[in-house]
Scaffold this active site. Structure first.
Site, PDB file in Angstrom:
ATOM      1  N   ASP A  12       1.106  -1.140   0.351  1.00  0.00           N
ATOM      2  CA  ASP A  12       0.387  -0.144   0.139  1.00  0.00           C
ATOM      3  C   ASP A  12       0.999   0.970  -0.151  1.00  0.00           C
ATOM      4  O   ASP A  12       1.269   1.995   1.318  1.00  0.00           O
ATOM      5  CB  ASP A  12      -1.136  -0.038   1.345  1.00  0.00           C
ATOM      6  CG  ASP A  12      -1.988   1.130   1.314  1.00  0.00           C
ATOM      7  OD1 ASP A  12      -1.784   2.534   0.280  1.00  0.00           O
ATOM      8  OD2 ASP A  12      -2.687   1.199   2.557  1.00  0.00           O
ATOM      9  N   LYS A  45       3.083  11.303  -3.453  1.00  0.00           N
ATOM     10  CA  LYS A  45       1.749  10.577  -4.856  1.00  0.00           C
ATOM     11  C   LYS A  45       1.000  12.170  -5.099  1.00  0.00           C
ATOM     12  O   LYS A  45       0.819  11.024  -6.057  1.00  0.00           O
ATOM     13  CB  LYS A  45       1.392   9.563  -3.838  1.00  0.00           C
ATOM     14  CG  LYS A  45       0.617   8.309  -4.574  1.00  0.00           C
ATOM     15  CD  LYS A  45       0.322   7.732  -3.688  1.00  0.00           C
ATOM     16  CE  LYS A  45      -1.421   7.460  -3.434  1.00  0.00           C
ATOM     17  NZ  LYS A  45      -1.409   6.155  -2.463  1.00  0.00           N
ATOM     18  N   GLU A  81      -6.817   0.534  -4.366  1.00  0.00           N
ATOM     19  CA  GLU A  81      -6.572   0.608  -3.000  1.00  0.00           C
ATOM     20  C   GLU A  81      -8.985   0.273  -2.658  1.00  0.00           C
ATOM     21  O   GLU A  81      -8.510  -1.022  -1.540  1.00  0.00           O
ATOM     22  CB  GLU A  81      -6.518   1.882  -2.447  1.00  0.00           C
ATOM     23  CG  GLU A  81      -5.017   2.901  -2.778  1.00  0.00           C
ATOM     24  CD  GLU A  81      -4.992   3.742  -2.282  1.00  0.00           C
ATOM     25  OE1 GLU A  81      -5.887   4.243  -1.895  1.00  0.00           O
ATOM     26  OE2 GLU A  81      -4.184   3.889  -2.643  1.00  0.00           O
ATOM     27  N   ASP A 131     -12.857   5.765   1.152  1.00  0.00           N
ATOM     28  CA  ASP A 131     -11.382   6.056   1.909  1.00  0.00           C
ATOM     29  C   ASP A 131     -11.005   7.552   1.724  1.00  0.00           C
ATOM     30  O   ASP A 131     -10.848   7.491   0.584  1.00  0.00           O
ATOM     31  CB  ASP A 131     -11.239   4.965   0.181  1.00  0.00           C
ATOM     32  CG  ASP A 131      -8.883   4.947   0.441  1.00  0.00           C
ATOM     33  OD1 ASP A 131      -8.610   5.845   1.383  1.00  0.00           O
ATOM     34  OD2 ASP A 131      -8.825   4.002  -0.507  1.00  0.00           O
TER      35      ASP A 131
END
Ligand code: AMP
Length: 513
Positions: A10, A74, A175, A198
């Site tokens: 992850d 990211k 994810e 999420d």
């Protein structure tokens, strides 16, 4: 014989975490780092001596070295440089970003330019080393998770980051899909719908997934790559800075980078504490000094209600996305049997309340919001191992349309938002001028249908070696192949002779140029 394990990673905006399936009972184990934690901060830095630091070591020194410390990277991975993006990033981060020759984002550090792929590869390298140490065997293959809302380029960038350090990213998986695997494998669900909300450090995703035993079919997905925990922190920072300015007219904390780093740290801590407390002190002694050299303190108090007020539009905007995604899935909230919360920011009570109100049910307590993504990635990774008896089928979708600019500049959608992957479509083109030898097309991804150039450009494809003939006489069939990873591959052939054409891709063309 030791089996070469495929690990699940992850790669988070804030923290990264890896897991692996091992042992006779095929238990998922989170891979521990030195000091016993299961996550490492996704931070890369270069200190004043020129040492490269990753994870906890990088985080420890960020207050003192904010300009050479890259965090939240990211958000930039696989993105084209544009000045608006740079300005937006400046609100969050002290490090610099600029445009590379290929118009991608890069970060100058210690006299060198780093691509975002390279920075991500440093984090992946750390994870790879720690995992190899833990497993006592080299790690060369991994499944890496990405936000469902990542576009083609961002997915490719993750694979490239792996390649840079000899880590084959055998699959990128979304994810929320990974979280659904963590929830659904072993539960023998019979056609049940799960919503995965999420909200992590830097991105927001919502997906509706149908689980039929070991089949995970994504019905719809959506999100925002610029909405996450950092935005909640920023609201506290803005509040603190303006409260301070009101008490100390003429002193602008924003001009003091060290003070701002301390406030950032304090803001995140206050936010986390407010998930379990009703109010928190917000004190930083000697936060800055006046031009005359007089030290000033920051001495405030923040209540949960105030904080909720400061951030209610952020929560509301996630709910708007939920509304769209549930509609895109062709269902209503009443059809959804389980709601999963993933990402650290979902620990905020106001987020949980809003999700509960929206879906009309309490979120499931069966998955751990910090670990579910890595656990699901590890399960998926395990399904690729030779000795695995776990078979899962993941049917995913693309988050945004992929298309080409038509003659009027509009986006001709080859794949629409939420179309399933893998997917293959062919489109026929005919030559438009006499003796035409190549066919060029710009591929875009995004939801702006009326103006193709407003979308992210994935690349300019040139197919060359077209048979010479009068205009309109040669037909070229272009195949658009969306892989399981959500990455587009293209090829073209002569419709009449079947001859394959040479394809070249230029990723470095300026947006809208
Ligand atoms: P993730 O990307 O899932 O690791 O999420 C990290 C984000 O969750 C960061 O912005 C954290 O500040 C935030 N976070 C972690 N724990 C909490 C908490 N207890 N309450 C609110 N936010 C939290």
């Amino acid at each position: 014989m030791t089996v070469a394990r495929v690990i699940g990673i992850d790669l988070g905006t804030t923290n990264s975490c890896a897991a692996v399936v091992e042992g006779h009972d095929q238990k998922v184990t989170l891979i521990p780092y030195k000091g016993g934690s299961f996550t490492i901060p996704s931070i890369f830095a270069i200190d004043e001596k020129g040492n490269e630091l990753v994870g906890h070591e990088a985080k420890r020194q960020w207050q003192l070295n904010p300009r050479q410390t890259v965090y939240g990277s990211k958000r930039l991975l696989g993105r084209q440089y544009d000045p608006n993006l740079a300005e937006k990033m400046h609100q969050y981060f002290a490090y610099e970003i600029k445009s590379s020759q290929a118009e991608e984002v890069e970060v100058p550090l210690a006299g060198r330019e780093f691509s975002l792929q390279e920075i991500s590869s440093k984090i992946l390298q750390k994870i790879k080393d720690v995992a190899a140490d833990y497993l006592q065997a080299p790690v060369t293959r991994a499944v890496v998770t990405v936000p469902a809302y990542f576009n083609d380029r961002q997915r490719q960038a993750v694979k490239e980051a792996g390649r840079m350090i000899g880590l084959e990213v055998i699959r990128v998986i979304n994810e929320p899909t990974a979280a659904a695997l963590a929830f659904g494998v072993g539960r023998a669900l019979n056609k049940e719908l799960v919503a995965i909300y999420d909200l992590g450090g830097g991105t927001f995703d919502i997906s509706v997934i149908e689980i039929r035993d070991r089949v995970f079919e994504v019905k719809a997905t959506g999100g925002d790559v610029f909405l996450g925990g950092v935005d909640f922190d920023n609201r506290i920072i803005d509040w603190a800075v303006s409260e301070f300015a009101a008490k100390n007219p003429g002193v602008d904390l924003r001009l003091d980078p060290i003070a701002m780093q301390r406030i950032k740290d304090m803001a995140e801590r206050a936010k986390i504490d407010l998930s379990t407390r009703q109010d928190v002190p917000f004190n930083i002694p000697f936060v800055t000094v006046t031009p005359e050299g007089m030290p000033l303190d920051l001495d405030l108090k923040l209540s949960r209600a105030q904080f909720e007020n400061l951030t209610q539009d952020l929560v509301a905007s996630t709910m708007e996305t939920c509304t769209r995604v549930v509609a895109d899935a062709g269902v209503t909230t009443a059809d959804i049997q389980h709601v999963l919360l993933v990402g650290g920011q979902t620990r905020m009570p106001a987020v949980q309340d809003a999700v509960t109100r929206f879906f009309g049910r309490s979120p499931s307590k069966q998955v751990n919001p910090d670990e579910a993504v890595a656990v699901g990635a590890a399960m998926f990774a395990y399904s690729f191992e030779d000795d695995s008896n776990l078979r899962v089928q993941v049917l995913d979708v693309i988050p945004m349309a992929i298309g080409i600019a038509d003659a009027t500049g509009k986006l001709y959608e080859i794949f629409k938002r939420n179309e399933s992957v893998p997917n293959l479509k062919t489109v026929n083109f005919t030559t438009s001028v006499d003796g035409q030898q190549d066919l060029q097309m710009r591929i875009y991804q995004g939801d702006h249908v009326d103006q193709a150039s407003k979308n992210e450009m994935l690349g300019e494809f040139t197919f060359s070696g077209i048979r010479i003939g009068p205009a309109g006489s040669v037909r070229v069939e272009v195949a658009f192949n969306l892989t399981q990873d959500g990455i587009l591959e293209m090829s073209a052939n002569d419709r009449d002779t079947g001859a394959e054409m040479k394809t070249t891709v230029n990723l470095g063309v300026a947006k809208g140029a």
